[in-house]
Design a protein around this motif. Sequence first.
Motif, PDB file in Angstrom:
ATOM      1  N   MET A  22       6.749  -2.784  -0.276  1.00  0.00           N
ATOM      2  CA  MET A  22       5.778  -2.798   0.820  1.00  0.00           C
ATOM      3  C   MET A  22       5.989  -1.631   1.781  1.00  0.00           C
ATOM      4  SD  MET A  22       3.709  -5.135   0.087  1.00  0.00           S
ATOM      5  CE  MET A  22       2.736  -5.095   1.594  1.00  0.00           C
ATOM      6  N   LYS A  23       7.231  -1.170   1.921  1.00  0.00           N
ATOM      7  CA  LYS A  23       7.485   0.004   2.758  1.00  0.00           C
ATOM      8  C   LYS A  23       6.725   1.216   2.199  1.00  0.00           C
ATOM      9  CE  LYS A  23      11.310   2.762   4.644  1.00  0.00           C
ATOM     10  NZ  LYS A  23      10.868   4.084   4.162  1.00  0.00           N
ATOM     11  N   LYS A  24       6.851   1.422   0.904  1.00  0.00           N
ATOM     12  CA  LYS A  24       6.164   2.548   0.270  1.00  0.00           C
ATOM     13  C   LYS A  24       4.654   2.318   0.232  1.00  0.00           C
ATOM     14  CE  LYS A  24       6.908   5.698  -3.607  1.00  0.00           C
ATOM     15  NZ  LYS A  24       7.728   5.950  -4.822  1.00  0.00           N
ATOM     16  N   HIS A  25       4.259   1.058   0.046  1.00  0.00           N
ATOM     17  CA  HIS A  25       2.833   0.715  -0.003  1.00  0.00           C
ATOM     18  C   HIS A  25       2.157   1.032   1.327  1.00  0.00           C
ATOM     19  CE1 HIS A  25      -0.742  -1.550  -1.245  1.00  0.00           C
ATOM     20  NE2 HIS A  25      -0.704  -2.177  -0.079  1.00  0.00           N
ATOM     21  N   GLU A  26       2.796   0.692   2.425  1.00  0.00           N
ATOM     22  CA  GLU A  26       2.208   0.955   3.741  1.00  0.00           C
ATOM     23  C   GLU A  26       2.238   2.436   4.087  1.00  0.00           C
ATOM     24  OE1 GLU A  26       2.692  -3.324   5.995  1.00  0.00           O
ATOM     25  OE2 GLU A  26       4.003  -1.682   6.604  1.00  0.00           O
ATOM     26  N   GLU A  27       3.231   3.142   3.578  1.00  0.00           N
ATOM     27  CA  GLU A  27       3.236   4.598   3.766  1.00  0.00           C
ATOM     28  C   GLU A  27       2.056   5.228   3.044  1.00  0.00           C
ATOM     29  OE1 GLU A  27       7.004   5.834   2.334  1.00  0.00           O
ATOM     30  OE2 GLU A  27       8.112   5.193   4.121  1.00  0.00           O
ATOM     31  N   HIS A  28       1.736   4.706   1.870  1.00  0.00           N
ATOM     32  CA  HIS A  28       0.586   5.209   1.114  1.00  0.00           C
ATOM     33  C   HIS A  28      -0.725   4.917   1.850  1.00  0.00           C
ATOM     34  CE1 HIS A  28      -1.994   6.218  -2.270  1.00  0.00           C
ATOM     35  NE2 HIS A  28      -2.557   5.015  -2.182  1.00  0.00           N
ATOM     36  N   LEU A  29      -0.812   3.722   2.473  1.00  0.00           N
ATOM     37  CA  LEU A  29      -2.025   3.350   3.215  1.00  0.00           C
ATOM     38  C   LEU A  29      -2.105   4.036   4.581  1.00  0.00           C
ATOM     39  CD1 LEU A  29      -2.222  -0.510   2.551  1.00  0.00           C
ATOM     40  CD2 LEU A  29      -3.518   1.301   1.408  1.00  0.00           C
ATOM     41  N   LYS A  30      -0.985   4.635   5.010  1.00  0.00           N
ATOM     42  CA  LYS A  30      -0.898   5.332   6.301  1.00  0.00           C
ATOM     43  C   LYS A  30      -1.244   4.397   7.466  1.00  0.00           C
ATOM     44  CE  LYS A  30      -2.012   9.796   4.196  1.00  0.00           C
ATOM     45  NZ  LYS A  30      -2.942  10.964   4.168  1.00  0.00           N
ATOM     46  N   LEU A  31      -0.610   3.215   7.436  1.00  0.00           N
ATOM     47  CA  LEU A  31      -0.847   2.234   8.497  1.00  0.00           C
ATOM     48  C   LEU A  31      -0.077   2.627   9.754  1.00  0.00           C
ATOM     49  CD1 LEU A  31      -0.581  -1.165   6.578  1.00  0.00           C
ATOM     50  CD2 LEU A  31      -2.641   0.119   7.151  1.00  0.00           C
ATOM     51  N   GLU A  32      -0.735   2.524  10.890  1.00  0.00           N
ATOM     52  CA  GLU A  32      -0.064   2.795  12.156  1.00  0.00           C
ATOM     53  C   GLU A  32       0.811   1.616  12.573  1.00  0.00           C
ATOM     54  OE1 GLU A  32      -2.929   3.811  15.078  1.00  0.00           O
ATOM     55  OE2 GLU A  32      -3.618   5.622  14.036  1.00  0.00           O
ATOM     56  N   LYS A  33       0.390   0.392  12.229  1.00  0.00           N
ATOM     57  CA  LYS A  33       1.145  -0.807  12.571  1.00  0.00           C
ATOM     58  C   LYS A  33       1.390  -1.614  11.303  1.00  0.00           C
ATOM     59  CE  LYS A  33       1.058  -4.885  15.583  1.00  0.00           C
ATOM     60  NZ  LYS A  33       0.262  -5.662  16.575  1.00  0.00           N
ATOM     61  N   SER A  34       2.647  -1.940  11.063  1.00  0.00           N
ATOM     62  CA  SER A  34       3.011  -2.647   9.838  1.00  0.00           C
ATOM     63  C   SER A  34       2.431  -4.061   9.821  1.00  0.00           C
ATOM     64  CB  SER A  34       4.532  -2.716   9.702  1.00  0.00           C
ATOM     65  OG  SER A  34       4.896  -3.504   8.586  1.00  0.00           O
ATOM     66  N   ARG A  35       1.984  -4.492   8.639  1.00  0.00           N
ATOM     67  CA  ARG A  35       1.501  -5.860   8.450  1.00  0.00           C
ATOM     68  C   ARG A  35       2.541  -6.714   7.733  1.00  0.00           C
ATOM     69  NH1 ARG A  35      -3.982  -3.721   5.892  1.00  0.00           N
ATOM     70  NH2 ARG A  35      -4.974  -2.850   7.732  1.00  0.00           N
ATOM     71  N   GLN A  36       3.746  -6.193   7.612  1.00  0.00           N
ATOM     72  CA  GLN A  36       4.763  -6.923   6.865  1.00  0.00           C
ATOM     73  C   GLN A  36       5.147  -8.261   7.492  1.00  0.00           C
ATOM     74  OE1 GLN A  36       8.089  -4.746   5.101  1.00  0.00           O
ATOM     75  NE2 GLN A  36       7.002  -2.821   5.478  1.00  0.00           N
ATOM     76  N   PRO A  37       5.160  -8.411   8.831  1.00  0.00           N
ATOM     77  CA  PRO A  37       5.469  -9.739   9.376  1.00  0.00           C
ATOM     78  C   PRO A  37       4.535 -10.825   8.843  1.00  0.00           C
ATOM     79  CG  PRO A  37       5.618  -8.098  11.107  1.00  0.00           C
ATOM     80  CD  PRO A  37       5.066  -7.394   9.906  1.00  0.00           C
ATOM     81  N   VAL A  38       3.243 -10.538   8.812  1.00  0.00           N
ATOM     82  CA  VAL A  38       2.277 -11.516   8.290  1.00  0.00           C
ATOM     83  C   VAL A  38       2.452 -11.689   6.791  1.00  0.00           C
ATOM     84  CG1 VAL A  38      -0.179 -12.013   7.974  1.00  0.00           C
ATOM     85  CG2 VAL A  38       0.627 -11.039  10.129  1.00  0.00           C
ATOM     86  N   PHE A  39       2.728 -10.576   6.089  1.00  0.00           N
ATOM     87  CA  PHE A  39       2.904 -10.629   4.638  1.00  0.00           C
ATOM     88  C   PHE A  39       4.040 -11.573   4.271  1.00  0.00           C
ATOM     89  CE2 PHE A  39       4.962  -9.094   0.760  1.00  0.00           C
ATOM     90  CZ  PHE A  39       3.900  -9.060  -0.118  1.00  0.00           C
ATOM     91  N   PHE A  40       5.207 -11.391   4.884  1.00  0.00           N
ATOM     92  CA  PHE A  40       6.352 -12.234   4.545  1.00  0.00           C
ATOM     93  C   PHE A  40       6.185 -13.650   5.087  1.00  0.00           C
ATOM     94  CE2 PHE A  40       8.399  -8.066   3.893  1.00  0.00           C
ATOM     95  CZ  PHE A  40       8.934  -8.285   2.638  1.00  0.00           C
ATOM     96  N   PHE A  41       5.439 -13.817   6.184  1.00  0.00           N
ATOM     97  CA  PHE A  41       5.106 -15.159   6.669  1.00  0.00           C
ATOM     98  C   PHE A  41       4.359 -15.934   5.587  1.00  0.00           C
ATOM     99  CE2 PHE A  41       1.368 -17.494   8.299  1.00  0.00           C
ATOM    100  CZ  PHE A  41       2.013 -18.625   8.799  1.00  0.00           C
TER     101      PHE A  41
END
Length: 645
Positions: free
Chosen positions: A150-169
């Motif tokens: 997901m770290k690499k995935h979000e870098e590819h999407l160029k997200l300014e704010k990570s959605r990982q908290p919701v993802f792992f929730f």
Amino acid sequence: MESWLVVVSILFPIICSLLFLLLRSPVIRNSIVIAASAVLILTSLGFAYFFGQASIDLHDILGIELNEIVAVLDFALLAYIIYVGIRLHSRIITILALAQLIPLAYFELTYREALQRSGALFHLDGLSIIMVLIISIIGSLIAVFSIGYMKKHEEHLKLEKSRQPVFFFVIFLFLGAMNGLVLADNLLWMFFFWEVTTLCSFLLIAHDKTEESIKNAKRALWINLLGGVGFLAGIILIFGKTGGVLVSGLLEGNNVPSELVLLPVAFLCFAAFTKSAQLPFQSWLLGAMVAPTPVSALLHSSTMVKAGVYLVVRFSPVLAGTHLGFMVALAGAFTFAVTSAIAISQSNAKRVLAYSTIANLGLIIACAGIGSPVAVGAAILLIIFHAVSKGLMFLCVGTIEQEIGSRDIEDMDGIMKKMPFTATVAAIGAISMLLPPFGVLVSKWLAIEAAVRMPVVLILIVIGSAFTLVFWTKWIGKLLAVNYIKKIPREKLHPTVRSTLGILLVIVLAASMGIVFLFNFFVSPQFAGITEERIMGGRGLLEIAGDGVIGSFAYFPIFIVLGALALSIPFILRKVSPEKVRQPYFCGENCEIEGNIGFRAEADTETPSAFRNYYLRWAFSEETLGFWASMISAILIIVLFVVSI
């Protein structure tokens, strides 16, 4: 002790999921993911250690009335789904949620006292423990894999704010709900967890918030809500005919004549078909591949789709020897054959895996419909081996896609030299779905043995098995092919990605090597009360006594040889230098294009070399088979209900 294992396996991941919403530090979040995954894995191993049958009532432990709490949570869940339907302007989602909420409220309020006296809430046996092991081990490993992915995935999407908290929730809420589903003995509790997984799958598929992901998430939600309506109808009918909602009370001791509950079980099978993406409900699972790879792995291998086949296998004693059982077996076998054929026409690796998943789930349902000891044994073994091998394959495809920027099988030329570790793991994972002495083949062999008394089902299983040989062989050939690469880059993988792939590979090998132990210790106990026929394992060999007999494999010597060969592949490939590879002659000067061999064609243009598989789209494409296969499947489901009346 078993009671506390149940509490931890359900509540602990849910509590952790809430922490992910509160804690925003990536370091703390990742640490909790790893620690929580370790706890879940150890808890599941605790179930295996204390293996046995037990009914567990948590009222005495927790000191609260749980039935009413779950009822309130169920209403809140359905109310939220209605809100989602309104917000997405989806009438079908809103209507299907109301179609559950209204009859559930009437049922709960009318029979409140009787439902509160329903008895034990959870039941442990071989099947439920196997499911907890799959969910907690494979699901937890996928969560750990997600840290690096997901770290690499979000870098590819160029997200300014990570959605990982919701993802792992959502991931850990999903795991807790799945454990609750397979451990629940009370059908109303099972229904609640069933719909929690439905909502979680919607949230996971829509995670990237693209137009395509939201569209596919909506489709997944309404199809699974349709199954939820069938599930609730089955519960209400079972209560009306038996006066109870406990699965164990329905199945143990044959207290209730099977003909009285055939129609309710038909509704439960319908719900299982939607959750397991059987024809004609396959579109939601195919659409789920737009989600990040860990979501695909979680939905397709260890959890979401297994809920459906678990339900059918759980009620296989009722199906055995009935017309309803035959129709369930026929519908599953038809899905197995058709989707295996469609997989031949796919070059997108995720779609190949998706169709292969649907096909294998169809085979499991076919075995459950047959209902004999050998058939149910084959179904349970297929659940195990499919979960580990397919989970591994999805994670490999996601890793390859992030490296080469494509999930097309035809773009995997030279992958064995570009990514030797991942390609080797993927090749072994694909081989484990196809060849001896791996468990999937042995399980299919058992399925064929079990179907000999149903010729139509047998023919469909044999045809489907032949089709699987085609698409897996093509892919394995691509993974193992080595072309000219002047410089071999060093494969760099995030530690969580590499470790997860390695652990899953070990589990794939260990599960097949230990098939006799798995069969004797976990599977055989499921046949108590089904029949007096015996199923047993020999010394290092697999033997079946009863309504089917299979030959034997001397597992350990074969695995020692295969293991040595697998470990030697990366070293052998690195010894093959470019100078030792004879360059092909292309009627033009050879040149190097992005690390691969090419040639200079007309006007001195550089043209890459290409070697392609046949996909036989004129015969096996979705356009050719999809519509008619869905129509036939719909007819089979209608007949299924007719014969159960």
